[in-house]
Scaffold this motif. Structure first.
Motif, PDB file in Angstrom:
ATOM      1  N   GLY A  60       0.839  -1.186   0.000  1.00 39.34           N
ATOM      2  CA  GLY A  60       0.000   0.000   0.000  1.00 39.34           C
ATOM      3  C   GLY A  60       0.872   1.232   0.000  1.00 39.34           C
ATOM      4  O   GLY A  60       2.067   1.176   0.300  1.00 39.34           O
ATOM      5  N   PHE A  61       0.268   2.353  -0.337  1.00 41.13           N
ATOM      6  CA  PHE A  61       1.025   3.609  -0.421  1.00 41.13           C
ATOM      7  C   PHE A  61       0.795   4.438   0.834  1.00 41.13           C
ATOM      8  O   PHE A  61      -0.355   4.699   1.212  1.00 41.13           O
ATOM      9  N   ASP A  62       1.891   4.809   1.481  1.00 45.69           N
ATOM     10  CA  ASP A  62       1.847   5.686   2.648  1.00 45.69           C
ATOM     11  C   ASP A  62       1.859   7.132   2.147  1.00 45.69           C
ATOM     12  O   ASP A  62       2.893   7.612   1.664  1.00 45.69           O
ATOM     13  N   PRO A  63       0.737   7.862   2.216  1.00 40.56           N
ATOM     14  CA  PRO A  63       0.686   9.205   1.639  1.00 40.56           C
ATOM     15  C   PRO A  63       1.542  10.230   2.376  1.00 40.56           C
ATOM     16  O   PRO A  63       1.917  11.245   1.791  1.00 40.56           O
ATOM     17  N   ASP A  64       1.863   9.973   3.646  1.00 38.92           N
ATOM     18  CA  ASP A  64       2.711  10.914   4.383  1.00 38.92           C
ATOM     19  C   ASP A  64       4.172  10.786   3.971  1.00 38.92           C
ATOM     20  O   ASP A  64       4.857  11.785   3.739  1.00 38.92           O
ATOM     21  N   ALA A  65       4.644   9.561   3.895  1.00 41.16           N
ATOM     22  CA  ALA A  65       6.039   9.330   3.499  1.00 41.16           C
ATOM     23  C   ALA A  65       6.209   9.273   1.989  1.00 41.16           C
ATOM     24  O   ALA A  65       7.335   9.315   1.493  1.00 41.16           O
ATOM     25  N   ARG A  66       5.087   9.157   1.247  1.00 39.74           N
ATOM     26  CA  ARG A  66       5.100   8.994  -0.207  1.00 39.74           C
ATOM     27  C   ARG A  66       5.967   7.805  -0.608  1.00 39.74           C
ATOM     28  O   ARG A  66       6.804   7.885  -1.498  1.00 39.74           O
ATOM     29  N   GLU A  67       5.741   6.681   0.064  1.00 39.95           N
ATOM     30  CA  GLU A  67       6.467   5.450  -0.201  1.00 39.95           C
ATOM     31  C   GLU A  67       5.498   4.272  -0.226  1.00 39.95           C
ATOM     32  O   GLU A  67       4.459   4.286   0.447  1.00 39.95           O
ATOM     33  N   ILE A  68       5.850   3.225  -0.977  1.00 47.06           N
ATOM     34  CA  ILE A  68       5.107   1.982  -0.941  1.00 47.06           C
ATOM     35  C   ILE A  68       5.515   1.208   0.315  1.00 47.06           C
ATOM     36  O   ILE A  68       6.703   1.015   0.583  1.00 47.06           O
ATOM     37  N   VAL A  69       4.518   0.812   1.100  1.00 47.40           N
ATOM     38  CA  VAL A  69       4.738   0.094   2.347  1.00 47.40           C
ATOM     39  C   VAL A  69       4.420  -1.378   2.126  1.00 47.40           C
ATOM     40  O   VAL A  69       3.415  -1.725   1.497  1.00 47.40           O
TER      41      VAL A  69
END
Length: 332
Positions: free
Chosen positions: A28-37
């Motif tokens: 999933g995409f972490d919108p705060d870090a802008r990274e795929i988790v």
């Protein structure tokens, strides 16, 4: 777009992925870090992540901390097709996917994204089906409206051919309309930038309705390509700004992707000019687009980037870059 990998098995994964094809871990995409988790044990495990409430209807892979909550992207959508509109919902999911890419790029550039609950004329999206009533794609006071028929490939191609356009995509629409949203944020409040903008693009106080009528009655000037990136940009200074802004986003996203995948691009103008900020990006962009178009032709396709970047357009793109960087630096 950056390159993402699964943190469990290091498989290459993509921005839209929800599961690693090698090890099966949830993504999933972490919108705060802008990274795929990577979520090896699934949603709601020790990591505390949950799928966006629109995971099914919008095929959204962004993550939230509270179960049943909407992610920052889906929160910005004010209106969508009803649950009984199957075709409209399919088109809605396509549009939402393009919107998430747009928001990712805006975050990478350091631009503010503030909804209607955060500021006056904040950003919201109305994604509407035109099956029952006409819908006009456009922007007004922070509201971006998209006719979801644009998410249907056949319909969009028919419109592109009807309007004799070289390029038309859902993401392209969003990039153009978001340019209208940002103009009062990155240009209008600053007298020096506003004066420079009028020198480059023209006076935005020109009557828009009259300009629209003239454009569709007479068409663009014969020599439009000398000063503008597209024929539509000749209609009014606001449209010139929005078209140039869209191309700035095209360039920024594509060059980030090229760099992330290790593509080497020669400079078109070696020397001191190539070290001059955004000009160096353009020095790489021009030969890159030539190569992309050649590859497309080798595959029997039309040019991927069917535009010509003239000296006047370069000046406009460089001005947009200056506005973007000034806004991002002010927020840093």
């Amino acid at each position: 777009m950056r390159v993402f990998t699964c943190s469990v098995c290091h498989q290459l994964v993509f921005f839209e992925n929800t599961q690693c094809v090698r090890c099966g871990s949830f993504l999933g995409f972490d919108p705060d870090a802008r990274e795929i988790v990577t979520l090896p044990r699934g949603y709601g495990a020790d990591e505390g992540w949950h799928p966006c409430a629109n995971a099914t209807v919008a095929q959204c892979n962004w993550l939230v901390r509270e179960p049943g909550a909407l992610c920052p992207s889906c929160t910005l959508t004010r209106t969508r097709p009803g649950d009984g509109d199957g075709e409209g919902l399919e088109e809605f999911a396509v549009a939402e996917s393009a919107k998430r890419r747009l928001l990712f790029e805006l975050g990478e550039l350091g631009l503010p994204v503030e909804g209607a609950d955060e500021r006056e004329n904040g950003l919201v999206f109305d994604l509407l089906s035109s099956e029952e009533q006409p819908v006009t794609t456009g922007h007004a006071d922070g509201v971006i409206t998209l006719d979801l028929a644009e998410a249907d490939d056949a319909d969009r191609v028919a419109r592109r051919e009807q309007m004799d356009e070289p390029y038309r995509t859902v993401l392209g629409h969003f990039r153009h309309e978001i340019g209208h949203y940002y103009w009062p944020i990155v240009v209008e409040p600053f007298p020096e930038l506003l004066e420079q903008c009028r020198d480059l693009f023209g006076d935005e106080r020109e009557d828009y309705g009259a300009a629209l009528e003239r454009h569709y009655a007479q068409g663009p000037p014969a020599d439009w390509s000398r000063e503008h990136v597209s024929a539509y940009a000749t209609m009014h200074p606001w449209e010139d700004w929005a078209e140039t802004w869209a191309h700035y986003l095209h360039i920024s996203a594509s060059m980030q992707t090229a760099a992330a995948y290790g593509l080497q691009m020669p400079m078109s103008q070696p020397g001191e000019a190539s070290q001059w900020g955004f000009r160096s990006t353009l020095d790489a962009w021009i030969p890159f687009t030539i190569a992309m178009n050649a590859i497309n032709r080798s595959m029997g396709r039309s040019d991927l980037y069917p535009f010509v970047i003239t000296a006047a357009v370069i000046d406009k793109l460089t001005f947009v870059d200056r506005c973007v960087k000034a806004t991002a630096n002010a927020r840093a």
